[in-house]
Design an enzyme around this catalytic site. Sequence first.
Site, PDB file in Angstrom:
ATOM      1  N   LYS A  19       0.712  -1.229  -0.092  1.00 10.63           N
ATOM      2  CA  LYS A  19       0.213   0.055   0.055  1.00 10.63           C
ATOM      3  C   LYS A  19       0.952   1.177  -0.068  1.00 10.63           C
ATOM      4  O   LYS A  19       0.434   2.217  -0.682  1.00 10.63           O
ATOM      5  CB  LYS A  19      -0.821   0.122   1.096  1.00 10.63           C
ATOM      6  CG  LYS A  19      -1.993  -0.802   1.034  1.00 10.63           C
ATOM      7  CD  LYS A  19      -3.106  -0.678   2.131  1.00 10.63           C
ATOM      8  CE  LYS A  19      -4.324  -1.253   1.544  1.00 10.63           C
ATOM      9  NZ  LYS A  19      -4.529  -2.769   1.933  1.00 10.63           N
ATOM     10  N   GLU A  23     -10.769   7.473   3.155  1.00 10.39           N
ATOM     11  CA  GLU A  23     -11.591   6.770   3.778  1.00 10.39           C
ATOM     12  C   GLU A  23     -10.985   5.432   3.940  1.00 10.39           C
ATOM     13  O   GLU A  23      -9.962   4.934   3.390  1.00 10.39           O
ATOM     14  CB  GLU A  23     -13.164   6.788   3.263  1.00 10.39           C
ATOM     15  CG  GLU A  23     -13.194   5.473   2.209  1.00 10.39           C
ATOM     16  CD  GLU A  23     -12.601   5.611   1.061  1.00 10.39           C
ATOM     17  OE1 GLU A  23     -12.301   6.910   0.526  1.00 10.39           O
ATOM     18  OE2 GLU A  23     -12.090   4.771   0.313  1.00 10.39           O
ATOM     19  N   SER A  63       1.911  -9.615  -1.034  1.00 12.07           N
ATOM     20  CA  SER A  63       1.606  -8.302  -0.852  1.00 12.07           C
ATOM     21  C   SER A  63       1.826  -7.619   0.538  1.00 12.07           C
ATOM     22  O   SER A  63       1.902  -6.521   0.832  1.00 12.07           O
ATOM     23  CB  SER A  63      -0.089  -8.145  -1.253  1.00 12.07           C
ATOM     24  OG  SER A  63      -0.712  -8.731  -0.544  1.00 12.07           O
TER      25      SER A  63
HETATM   26  C1  PLP Z   1      -5.286  -3.992   1.003  1.00 12.05           C
HETATM   27  C2  PLP Z   1      -4.401  -5.173   0.799  1.00 12.05           C
HETATM   28  C3  PLP Z   1      -4.566  -6.061  -0.248  1.00 12.05           C
HETATM   29  C4  PLP Z   1      -5.956  -5.822  -0.987  1.00 12.05           C
HETATM   30  O1  PLP Z   1      -5.755  -4.549  -1.881  1.00 12.05           O
HETATM   31  P1  PLP Z   1      -5.426  -4.641  -3.525  1.00 12.05           P
HETATM   32  O2  PLP Z   1      -5.772  -3.250  -3.719  1.00 12.05           O
HETATM   33  O3  PLP Z   1      -6.296  -5.779  -4.076  1.00 12.05           O
HETATM   34  O4  PLP Z   1      -4.206  -4.991  -3.500  1.00 12.05           O
HETATM   35  C5  PLP Z   1      -3.869  -7.117  -0.232  1.00 12.05           C
HETATM   36  N1  PLP Z   1      -3.039  -7.483   0.501  1.00 12.05           N
HETATM   37  C6  PLP Z   1      -2.611  -6.667   1.447  1.00 12.05           C
HETATM   38  C7  PLP Z   1      -1.378  -7.059   2.412  1.00 12.05           C
HETATM   39  C8  PLP Z   1      -3.474  -5.554   1.922  1.00 12.05           C
HETATM   40  O5  PLP Z   1      -3.003  -4.943   2.722  1.00 12.05           O
END
Ligand code: PLP
Length: 388
Positions: free
Chosen positions: A89, A111, A370
Site C-alpha cells: 500500500k 476513507e 503483498s
Molecule cells: C489492502 C491489501 C490487499 C488488497 O488490496 P488490493 O488493492 O487488491 O491490492 C492485499 N494485501 C494486503 C497485504 C493489503 O493490505
Amino acid sequence: MGTDQQAGFFGSFGGSFIPPELQQAMDYLTEQFEKYKDDPDFIEEYQYYLKEYVGRDNPLTYAKHLSEKLGGAKIYLKREDLNHTGSHKINNVLGQILLAKRMGAKRVIAETGAGQHGVATATVCAMFGMECVIYMGAEDTRRQALNVFRMELLGAKVVPVNKGQGRLKDAVDEALGDLVANYKNTFYLLGSAVGPHPFPTMVKHFQSIISEESKRQIIEKEGRLPDAVIACVGGGSNGIGSFAHYIDEPSVRLIGVEPDQAPTLTQGVPGMLHGFKCLVLLDEQGEPRKTYSIAAGLDYPGIGPEHSYLKESGRAEYYAVSNEEVLEAFQVLSRTEGIIPALESAHAVAYALKLGPTLSHDQVLIVNLSGRGDKDVEQVFEMLKEKK
Ligand SMILES: *Cc1c(COP(=O)(O)O)cnc(C)c1O
C-alpha cells in the site's frame, strides 16, 4: 491491449459516472496527474523516497523449501511484505502524496474500512507534514480501535461516520462530500485500483514498480520470464502492479486469486459501483452483495476495471480459494520459509500450492507477497483454536 486509457476505459469497463461537481474535481486531478507523472523531478523524488523511506528494491526471494516440498515449479516470492509499514500500500500512498504536494494541497482526506489504508495514508502525511483526515464508519472505529490509535499516533484526525450503517460505504459518502466542497486545497487519496478515472490508472502507475522490479530480478536470476505471476485481488492494486510489466508478454500467465466468499471476478456481472463500471457481485435485488472475507483487504463487492477487462478478454485468469485453503497456506509458508504472510497474500500462496505441483522443475512462478502477517496472527490464533 486496445485499452483507451485516456478516457479511463478498459474495454467497456472503467470510466467516470459521477455528479458534475465531483467530475470537476476528477478532471482537475487527471490534468495534474498527466502533468507530473512523466516529469523528471517528480520521478526522481518518487524514486528517492521509494529507496530511502519504503526500502526498495525489495527482494525476489527464491522459496527453496516450499518449491522442493511441492515438487514442481520453482517458486519466487516478491517481497512487498518487507516494505515500510508492511505491505504494497505504501507504493501508492507515497506516489499520491507527492502528487498532492505538487498540486499545492493543504490537506489529505481518505476513507478506510478495516483501517489499513487509513494507516498507510496517515504514515505518509506524517512524513510530509500534511494535515490528514480519515473518515471511518463509526461501527468500524469500534471494531478496529487499535488502527484508530495508530492513525492518531501518526497525527491524523479520525472522523467516525454515524450516518447510514456506520460502515465503509457511509465513510466514502462523507469523504466525497468533503472533496466536492474543498477540492481546490484538498487531495482525496484513494487506496486501490478502483473508483472513477483517473484513480485506476494512477494507482496502477504507482504500483507498477512491483513488476518493474520483479521482471528485472527474475531475468537476473533465471535468465528468462516467469511462466506465471500470481497475486491476490481485493480492489486489485497489488494485482495490477504485479501484472503490469507482463501484460504484453503473452508467455506469462497472469493469475488473480480471490476469496470464495467475495468471488467478484469468478462470479460477478458487468455493473456499476462507486462511479465506474466493473464486474460486480449483486444480490437478488440487484444491489451490491454483502461479502465476507477473513482478509479485511479483500472484502469488496467490486473490482478494478482493468482486472474486469483482463478477465473478459481472457488475458488474465482468476480463481477463488476457500478459508480452509488460505489458513493452510498461511501456516505452510510460515513453517517452510519462515515468512508469515498477510491473510490477503495467503490467498495467492494457496493457489501456488495447487498450481506448483502440476508444473515441471524448469518452470518458474512468481507469487506476490503483498503484505506481512503480523497484523493477522491474533485472528488466525482464534480461528485455529475454534477448529480444534
Ligand atoms: C489492502 C491489501 C490487499 C488488497 O488490496 P488490493 O488493492 O487488491 O491490492 C492485499 N494485501 C494486503 C497485504 C493489503 O493490505
